[in-house]
Design a protein around this motif. Structure first.
Motif, PDB file in Angstrom:
ATOM      1  N   VAL A  94       0.846  -1.201   0.000  1.00 53.63           N
ATOM      2  CA  VAL A  94       0.000   0.000   0.000  1.00 53.63           C
ATOM      3  C   VAL A  94       0.880   1.249   0.000  1.00 53.63           C
ATOM      4  CG1 VAL A  94      -1.608   1.374   1.399  1.00 53.63           C
ATOM      5  CG2 VAL A  94      -2.014  -1.058   1.069  1.00 53.63           C
ATOM      6  N   GLU A  95       1.908   1.243   0.811  1.00 50.60           N
ATOM      7  CA  GLU A  95       2.803   2.400   0.884  1.00 50.60           C
ATOM      8  C   GLU A  95       3.477   2.662  -0.466  1.00 50.60           C
ATOM      9  OE1 GLU A  95       6.839   3.490   3.291  1.00 50.60           O
ATOM     10  OE2 GLU A  95       5.290   2.403   4.393  1.00 50.60           O
ATOM     11  N   MET A  96       3.933   1.599  -1.104  1.00 49.10           N
ATOM     12  CA  MET A  96       4.561   1.756  -2.427  1.00 49.10           C
ATOM     13  C   MET A  96       3.548   2.249  -3.456  1.00 49.10           C
ATOM     14  SD  MET A  96       7.112  -1.522  -2.620  1.00 49.10           S
ATOM     15  CE  MET A  96       7.355  -1.291  -4.362  1.00 49.10           C
ATOM     16  N   ALA A  97       2.344   1.706  -3.417  1.00 50.05           N
ATOM     17  CA  ALA A  97       1.301   2.130  -4.354  1.00 50.05           C
ATOM     18  C   ALA A  97       0.934   3.594  -4.135  1.00 50.05           C
ATOM     19  CB  ALA A  97       0.074   1.234  -4.202  1.00 50.05           C
ATOM     20  N   GLU A  98       0.926   4.031  -2.878  1.00 50.04           N
ATOM     21  CA  GLU A  98       0.639   5.441  -2.587  1.00 50.04           C
ATOM     22  C   GLU A  98       1.737   6.344  -3.136  1.00 50.04           C
ATOM     23  OE1 GLU A  98       0.131   5.328   1.653  1.00 50.04           O
ATOM     24  OE2 GLU A  98      -2.045   5.043   1.485  1.00 50.04           O
ATOM     25  N   ARG A  99       2.994   5.901  -3.019  1.00 49.84           N
ATOM     26  CA  ARG A  99       4.090   6.696  -3.585  1.00 49.84           C
ATOM     27  C   ARG A  99       3.968   6.781  -5.105  1.00 49.84           C
ATOM     28  NH1 ARG A  99       8.683   3.692  -1.333  1.00 49.84           N
ATOM     29  NH2 ARG A  99       7.821   3.336   0.693  1.00 49.84           N
ATOM     30  N   VAL A 146      -4.338   1.585  -5.208  1.00 51.38           N
ATOM     31  CA  VAL A 146      -4.257   1.921  -3.786  1.00 51.38           C
ATOM     32  C   VAL A 146      -5.549   1.512  -3.078  1.00 51.38           C
ATOM     33  CG1 VAL A 146      -4.184   3.848  -2.140  1.00 51.38           C
ATOM     34  CG2 VAL A 146      -2.553   3.767  -4.026  1.00 51.38           C
ATOM     35  N   ALA A 147      -6.675   1.829  -3.677  1.00 48.46           N
ATOM     36  CA  ALA A 147      -7.962   1.491  -3.064  1.00 48.46           C
ATOM     37  C   ALA A 147      -8.120  -0.023  -2.919  1.00 48.46           C
ATOM     38  CB  ALA A 147      -9.110   2.061  -3.897  1.00 48.46           C
ATOM     39  N   ALA A 148      -7.721  -0.761  -3.948  1.00 48.05           N
ATOM     40  CA  ALA A 148      -7.843  -2.225  -3.885  1.00 48.05           C
ATOM     41  C   ALA A 148      -6.941  -2.797  -2.791  1.00 48.05           C
ATOM     42  CB  ALA A 148      -7.486  -2.836  -5.234  1.00 48.05           C
ATOM     43  N   LEU A 149      -5.721  -2.300  -2.711  1.00 44.02           N
ATOM     44  CA  LEU A 149      -4.802  -2.793  -1.682  1.00 44.02           C
ATOM     45  C   LEU A 149      -5.303  -2.437  -0.283  1.00 44.02           C
ATOM     46  CD1 LEU A 149      -1.364  -2.100  -3.370  1.00 44.02           C
ATOM     47  CD2 LEU A 149      -2.330  -4.329  -2.786  1.00 44.02           C
ATOM     48  N   LYS A 190      -8.393  -2.164   0.578  1.00 42.02           N
ATOM     49  CA  LYS A 190      -9.492  -3.098   0.848  1.00 42.02           C
ATOM     50  C   LYS A 190      -8.950  -4.438   1.323  1.00 42.02           C
ATOM     51  CE  LYS A 190     -13.833  -2.256  -0.894  1.00 42.02           C
ATOM     52  NZ  LYS A 190     -14.822  -1.938   0.092  1.00 42.02           N
ATOM     53  N   VAL A 191      -7.897  -4.914   0.667  1.00 38.71           N
ATOM     54  CA  VAL A 191      -7.297  -6.198   1.055  1.00 38.71           C
ATOM     55  C   VAL A 191      -6.758  -6.110   2.475  1.00 38.71           C
ATOM     56  CG1 VAL A 191      -5.397  -7.796   0.588  1.00 38.71           C
ATOM     57  CG2 VAL A 191      -6.792  -6.941  -1.296  1.00 38.71           C
ATOM     58  N   VAL A 192      -6.099  -5.000   2.795  1.00 37.06           N
ATOM     59  CA  VAL A 192      -5.545  -4.820   4.147  1.00 37.06           C
ATOM     60  C   VAL A 192      -6.678  -4.821   5.176  1.00 37.06           C
ATOM     61  CG1 VAL A 192      -4.429  -3.136   5.671  1.00 37.06           C
ATOM     62  CG2 VAL A 192      -3.414  -3.672   3.454  1.00 37.06           C
ATOM     63  N   GLU A 193      -7.749  -4.114   4.885  1.00 38.60           N
ATOM     64  CA  GLU A 193      -8.867  -4.079   5.829  1.00 38.60           C
ATOM     65  C   GLU A 193      -9.481  -5.466   5.992  1.00 38.60           C
ATOM     66  OE1 GLU A 193      -9.678  -1.655   7.938  1.00 38.60           O
ATOM     67  OE2 GLU A 193      -7.879  -0.759   7.076  1.00 38.60           O
ATOM     68  N   ARG A 194      -9.582  -6.197   4.905  1.00 37.39           N
ATOM     69  CA  ARG A 194     -10.126  -7.555   4.990  1.00 37.39           C
ATOM     70  C   ARG A 194      -9.214  -8.446   5.836  1.00 37.39           C
ATOM     71  NH1 ARG A 194     -14.554 -10.307   5.381  1.00 37.39           N
ATOM     72  NH2 ARG A 194     -14.249 -12.432   4.710  1.00 37.39           N
ATOM     73  N   ARG A 195      -7.890  -8.315   5.626  1.00 40.96           N
ATOM     74  CA  ARG A 195      -6.939  -9.105   6.425  1.00 40.96           C
ATOM     75  C   ARG A 195      -7.045  -8.741   7.900  1.00 40.96           C
ATOM     76  NH1 ARG A 195      -3.757 -13.151   3.703  1.00 40.96           N
ATOM     77  NH2 ARG A 195      -4.097 -12.604   1.548  1.00 40.96           N
ATOM     78  N   ARG A 196      -7.147  -7.460   8.187  1.00 40.38           N
ATOM     79  CA  ARG A 196      -7.283  -7.035   9.581  1.00 40.38           C
ATOM     80  C   ARG A 196      -8.554  -7.601  10.198  1.00 40.38           C
ATOM     81  NH1 ARG A 196      -5.287  -0.805   8.944  1.00 40.38           N
ATOM     82  NH2 ARG A 196      -3.074  -1.232   9.265  1.00 40.38           N
ATOM     83  N   HIS A 197      -9.624  -7.563   9.435  1.00 41.60           N
ATOM     84  CA  HIS A 197     -10.894  -8.106   9.909  1.00 41.60           C
ATOM     85  C   HIS A 197     -10.767  -9.602  10.180  1.00 41.60           C
ATOM     86  CE1 HIS A 197     -15.204  -8.585  10.338  1.00 41.60           C
ATOM     87  NE2 HIS A 197     -15.177  -9.550   9.426  1.00 41.60           N
TER      88      HIS A 197
END
Length: 160
Positions: free
Chosen positions: A11-16, A108-111, A113-120
């Protein structure tokens, strides 16, 4: 947890990359605006020059002067055409950069979403672990062993 960390790095790389795409788009938009301003200056100068020439139309003008004026106006018209072509090319680059920015934002948005799903999912797994530990402690506290098989009427009795 390691996979979550990997996604956070992604996500950080995609944001950059998205920020770089946004900066590139803004740079191209500024260049296009500068080119449009230059085209406007050329067109204004051509109109101004024609206007000054029109005031002298009833004056006696040598053919050489008229020839040079028309030649100058042709060159000015050619410069206007070239500048219009440059603006057209820049417009294409701006559109491409806008598409690149859109793709970067979608990534970025897709990544995220994946992070939020993993956290959940991690939170659910943790909650299940906590519930299992609580159930085991309660069973031990009340002197009961955890029941492995249970029928509709309660624990199953071993067969003699």
């Amino acid at each position: 947890m390691a996979s979550l960390q990997a996604f956070l790095v992604a996500v950080e790389m995609a944001e950059r990359q998205r920020d770089a795409a946004r900066q590139a788009l803004q740079d191209l938009q500024r260049a296009r605006s500068a080119s449009e301003a230059q085209l406007q200056q050329l067109q204004n100068y051509a109109q101004e020059t024609e206007g000054r020439w029109g005031m002298r139309a009833d004056a006696t003008v040598k053919p050489e002067v008229m020839y040079h004026h028309y030649q100058f106006m042709d060159r000015l018209g050619h410069a206007v055409g070239l500048q219009s072509h440059v603006i057209g090319e820049q417009e294409g680059r701006v559109r491409a950069a806008g598409q690149a920015l859109l793709q970067a934002e979608l990534r970025v948005a897709a990544l995220r979403k994946v992070v939020e799903r993993r956290r959940h999912d991690l939170a659910q797994a943790e909650a299940r672990r906590d519930q299992k530990q609580t159930d085991e402690r309660a069973a031990l506290r009340f002197g009961k062993a955890p029941v492995t098989g249970q029928g509709p009427d309660g624990p199953e009795e071993p067969s003699p």
